[in-house]
Design an enzyme around this catalytic site. Sequence first.
Site, PDB file in Angstrom:
ATOM      1  N   TYR A 145       3.795   9.728   1.200  1.00  0.00           N
ATOM      2  CA  TYR A 145       2.801   8.422   1.341  1.00  0.00           C
ATOM      3  C   TYR A 145       1.930   8.213   0.346  1.00  0.00           C
ATOM      4  CZ  TYR A 145       0.701   4.290   3.385  1.00  0.00           C
ATOM      5  OH  TYR A 145       0.030   2.896   3.604  1.00  0.00           O
ATOM      6  N   ASP A 178      15.496  -6.859   0.275  1.00  0.00           N
ATOM      7  CA  ASP A 178      15.224  -5.543   0.254  1.00  0.00           C
ATOM      8  C   ASP A 178      14.656  -4.974  -1.227  1.00  0.00           C
ATOM      9  OD1 ASP A 178      15.093  -2.695   0.291  1.00  0.00           O
ATOM     10  OD2 ASP A 178      17.114  -2.561   1.472  1.00  0.00           O
ATOM     11  N   LYS A 211       1.584   5.820  -2.888  1.00  0.00           N
ATOM     12  CA  LYS A 211       0.340   4.938  -3.249  1.00  0.00           C
ATOM     13  C   LYS A 211      -0.282   5.342  -4.367  1.00  0.00           C
ATOM     14  CE  LYS A 211       1.436   2.080   0.422  1.00  0.00           C
ATOM     15  NZ  LYS A 211       1.728   0.782   0.162  1.00  0.00           N
ATOM     16  N   PRO A 253       1.162  -3.990  12.931  1.00  0.00           N
ATOM     17  CA  PRO A 253       2.213  -3.365  13.547  1.00  0.00           C
ATOM     18  C   PRO A 253       2.212  -2.017  13.008  1.00  0.00           C
ATOM     19  CG  PRO A 253       3.183  -5.524  13.355  1.00  0.00           C
ATOM     20  CD  PRO A 253       1.662  -5.356  12.618  1.00  0.00           C
ATOM     21  N   ASN A 303       3.786  -5.865  -1.404  1.00  0.00           N
ATOM     22  CA  ASN A 303       3.127  -5.605   0.214  1.00  0.00           C
ATOM     23  C   ASN A 303       3.874  -4.786   1.020  1.00  0.00           C
ATOM     24  OD1 ASN A 303       1.309  -6.035   2.426  1.00  0.00           O
ATOM     25  ND2 ASN A 303       3.264  -6.840   2.965  1.00  0.00           N
TER      26      ASN A 303
HETATM   27  N1  NAD Z   1      -1.923  -1.421   8.130  1.00  0.00           N
HETATM   28  C1  NAD Z   1      -2.730  -0.528   7.556  1.00  0.00           C
HETATM   29  O1  NAD Z   1      -3.569   0.141   7.972  1.00  0.00           O
HETATM   30  C2  NAD Z   1      -2.327  -0.262   5.989  1.00  0.00           C
HETATM   31  C3  NAD Z   1      -3.382   0.765   5.482  1.00  0.00           C
HETATM   32  C4  NAD Z   1      -3.229   1.007   4.195  1.00  0.00           C
HETATM   33  C5  NAD Z   1      -1.967   0.407   3.524  1.00  0.00           C
HETATM   34  N2  NAD Z   1      -1.006  -0.399   3.954  1.00  0.00           N
HETATM   35  C6  NAD Z   1      -0.004  -0.931   3.184  1.00  0.00           C
HETATM   36  O2  NAD Z   1       0.075  -2.333   3.639  1.00  0.00           O
HETATM   37  C7  NAD Z   1       1.377  -2.865   3.582  1.00  0.00           C
HETATM   38  C8  NAD Z   1       1.774  -3.495   4.619  1.00  0.00           C
HETATM   39  O3  NAD Z   1       1.475  -3.059   5.653  1.00  0.00           O
HETATM   40  P1  NAD Z   1       1.501  -3.563   7.149  1.00  0.00           P
HETATM   41  O4  NAD Z   1       0.389  -2.561   7.824  1.00  0.00           O
HETATM   42  O5  NAD Z   1       1.382  -4.949   7.166  1.00  0.00           O
HETATM   43  O6  NAD Z   1       2.777  -3.133   7.740  1.00  0.00           O
HETATM   44  P2  NAD Z   1       4.126  -3.716   8.903  1.00  0.00           P
HETATM   45  O7  NAD Z   1       4.856  -2.733   9.162  1.00  0.00           O
HETATM   46  O8  NAD Z   1       3.220  -4.596   9.809  1.00  0.00           O
HETATM   47  O9  NAD Z   1       4.603  -4.634   7.717  1.00  0.00           O
HETATM   48  C9  NAD Z   1       5.659  -4.250   6.650  1.00  0.00           C
HETATM   49  C10 NAD Z   1       6.545  -5.253   6.374  1.00  0.00           C
HETATM   50  O10 NAD Z   1       7.527  -4.811   5.214  1.00  0.00           O
HETATM   51  C11 NAD Z   1       8.733  -4.996   5.753  1.00  0.00           C
HETATM   52  N3  NAD Z   1       9.521  -3.866   4.819  1.00  0.00           N
HETATM   53  C12 NAD Z   1       9.742  -2.615   5.010  1.00  0.00           C
HETATM   54  N4  NAD Z   1      10.657  -2.182   4.409  1.00  0.00           N
HETATM   55  C13 NAD Z   1      11.484  -3.040   3.414  1.00  0.00           C
HETATM   56  C14 NAD Z   1      12.028  -3.374   2.390  1.00  0.00           C
HETATM   57  N5  NAD Z   1      12.897  -2.223   1.950  1.00  0.00           N
HETATM   58  N6  NAD Z   1      12.074  -4.527   1.780  1.00  0.00           N
HETATM   59  C15 NAD Z   1      11.469  -5.437   2.341  1.00  0.00           C
HETATM   60  N7  NAD Z   1      10.453  -5.584   3.117  1.00  0.00           N
HETATM   61  C16 NAD Z   1      10.379  -4.418   3.906  1.00  0.00           C
HETATM   62  C17 NAD Z   1       9.014  -4.804   7.329  1.00  0.00           C
HETATM   63  O11 NAD Z   1      10.064  -5.414   7.687  1.00  0.00           O
HETATM   64  C18 NAD Z   1       7.610  -5.434   7.597  1.00  0.00           C
HETATM   65  O12 NAD Z   1       7.678  -6.804   7.800  1.00  0.00           O
HETATM   66  C19 NAD Z   1       2.303  -1.266   3.237  1.00  0.00           C
HETATM   67  O13 NAD Z   1       2.411  -1.336   1.980  1.00  0.00           O
HETATM   68  C20 NAD Z   1       1.177  -0.163   3.853  1.00  0.00           C
HETATM   69  O14 NAD Z   1       1.606   0.948   3.262  1.00  0.00           O
HETATM   70  C21 NAD Z   1      -1.359  -0.601   5.374  1.00  0.00           C
END
Ligand code: NAD
Length: 254
Positions: free
Chosen positions: A153, A61, A157, A191, A88
């Site tokens: 958010y 975590d 960020k 997701p 990430n």
């Molecule tokens: N997908 C997008 O469109 C997008 C756009 C901009 C930024 N992001 C950023 O990219 C990163 C990854 O996003 P994603 O789309 O793959 O999301 P996702 O929800 O598919 O995956 C996020 C992962 O983080 C884990 N997680 C959550 N809280 C946690 C914690 N406290 N400790 C450890 N793990 C934890 C979850 O279990 C999950 O496996 C994030 O930081 C998100 O803000 C995503």
Amino acid sequence: MAGRLEGKAAFITGGASGLGRAMAQAFAAEGASVAIADIDRGRGEAVARGIGARAIFLAHDVTDEEQWVANLAAAASAFGRLDTLVNNAGIGTRGTVESTSLEEWRRIHAVNLDGPFLGCKHAIPLIAKAGGGAILNISSVAGLIGARDSAAYCSSKGGLRLLTKSVAMHCAHRKNGVRCNSVHPVYTDTPMVGQMLAESRQPEKMLEAMKAMIPLGRLGTPEELAAMAVYLVSDEAAFVTGAEFVFDGGYTAN
Ligand SMILES: NC(=O)c1ccc[n+]([C@@H]2O[C@H](COP(=O)([O-])OP(=O)(O)OC[C@H]3O[C@@H](n4cnc5c(N)ncnc54)[C@H](O)[C@@H]3O)[C@@H](O)[C@H]2O)c1
């Protein structure tokens, strides 16, 4: 032929899903060992199993400092070194500055900003000990420009964007060989976006609106983001630090 990350060891938070999973798979395909660090044991172990002998799963975590200390040490011990940290793991939320509760504000910042702070703080000495390497912070286009309904958010960020530059300047000053950069994705097919669509009253309309915002007319893919990440954590990017990379199909150029 050696892979672009041959012999390197990486610690990837949120590696069980979406962008983190794609980066873990891409890093391993380029020869790296990867620690998938996530609160989701089921999906994290499945990702590690899919990669094979080069991957381990660590229940982690990012908001817990003791877990950072123990799990970074566990990864360095399992692989004999640590070259790369990818901060990430992240969570999203909706809410304007007026509608967001203090509790929600703190929950978002705990994961999206405290987590990377703790990761950088405790990984730097280990990466420096390996002779240098790279930290990659996954921010967002919402860390560059304001969105009306994402106050917490955007703040988390945006904070991560400048934490990145502070870490880069600290490490350059220390001459410890650690580079630190941020990546700023727009909507990418993971997701997290799936959940946003599922929560919407009109998912198809929302997906079309997302695509229409992006000049290239589609969402990014996790594999495309992972390709950028491979470059940034490899020695090919040895002169790149304190920089921010948009991954946005032209969104911020408009
Ligand atoms: N997908 C997008 O469109 C997008 C756009 C901009 C930024 N992001 C950023 O990219 C990163 C990854 O996003 P994603 O789309 O793959 O999301 P996702 O929800 O598919 O995956 C996020 C992962 O983080 C884990 N997680 C959550 N809280 C946690 C914690 N406290 N400790 C450890 N793990 C934890 C979850 O279990 C999950 O496996 C994030 O930081 C998100 O803000 C995503």
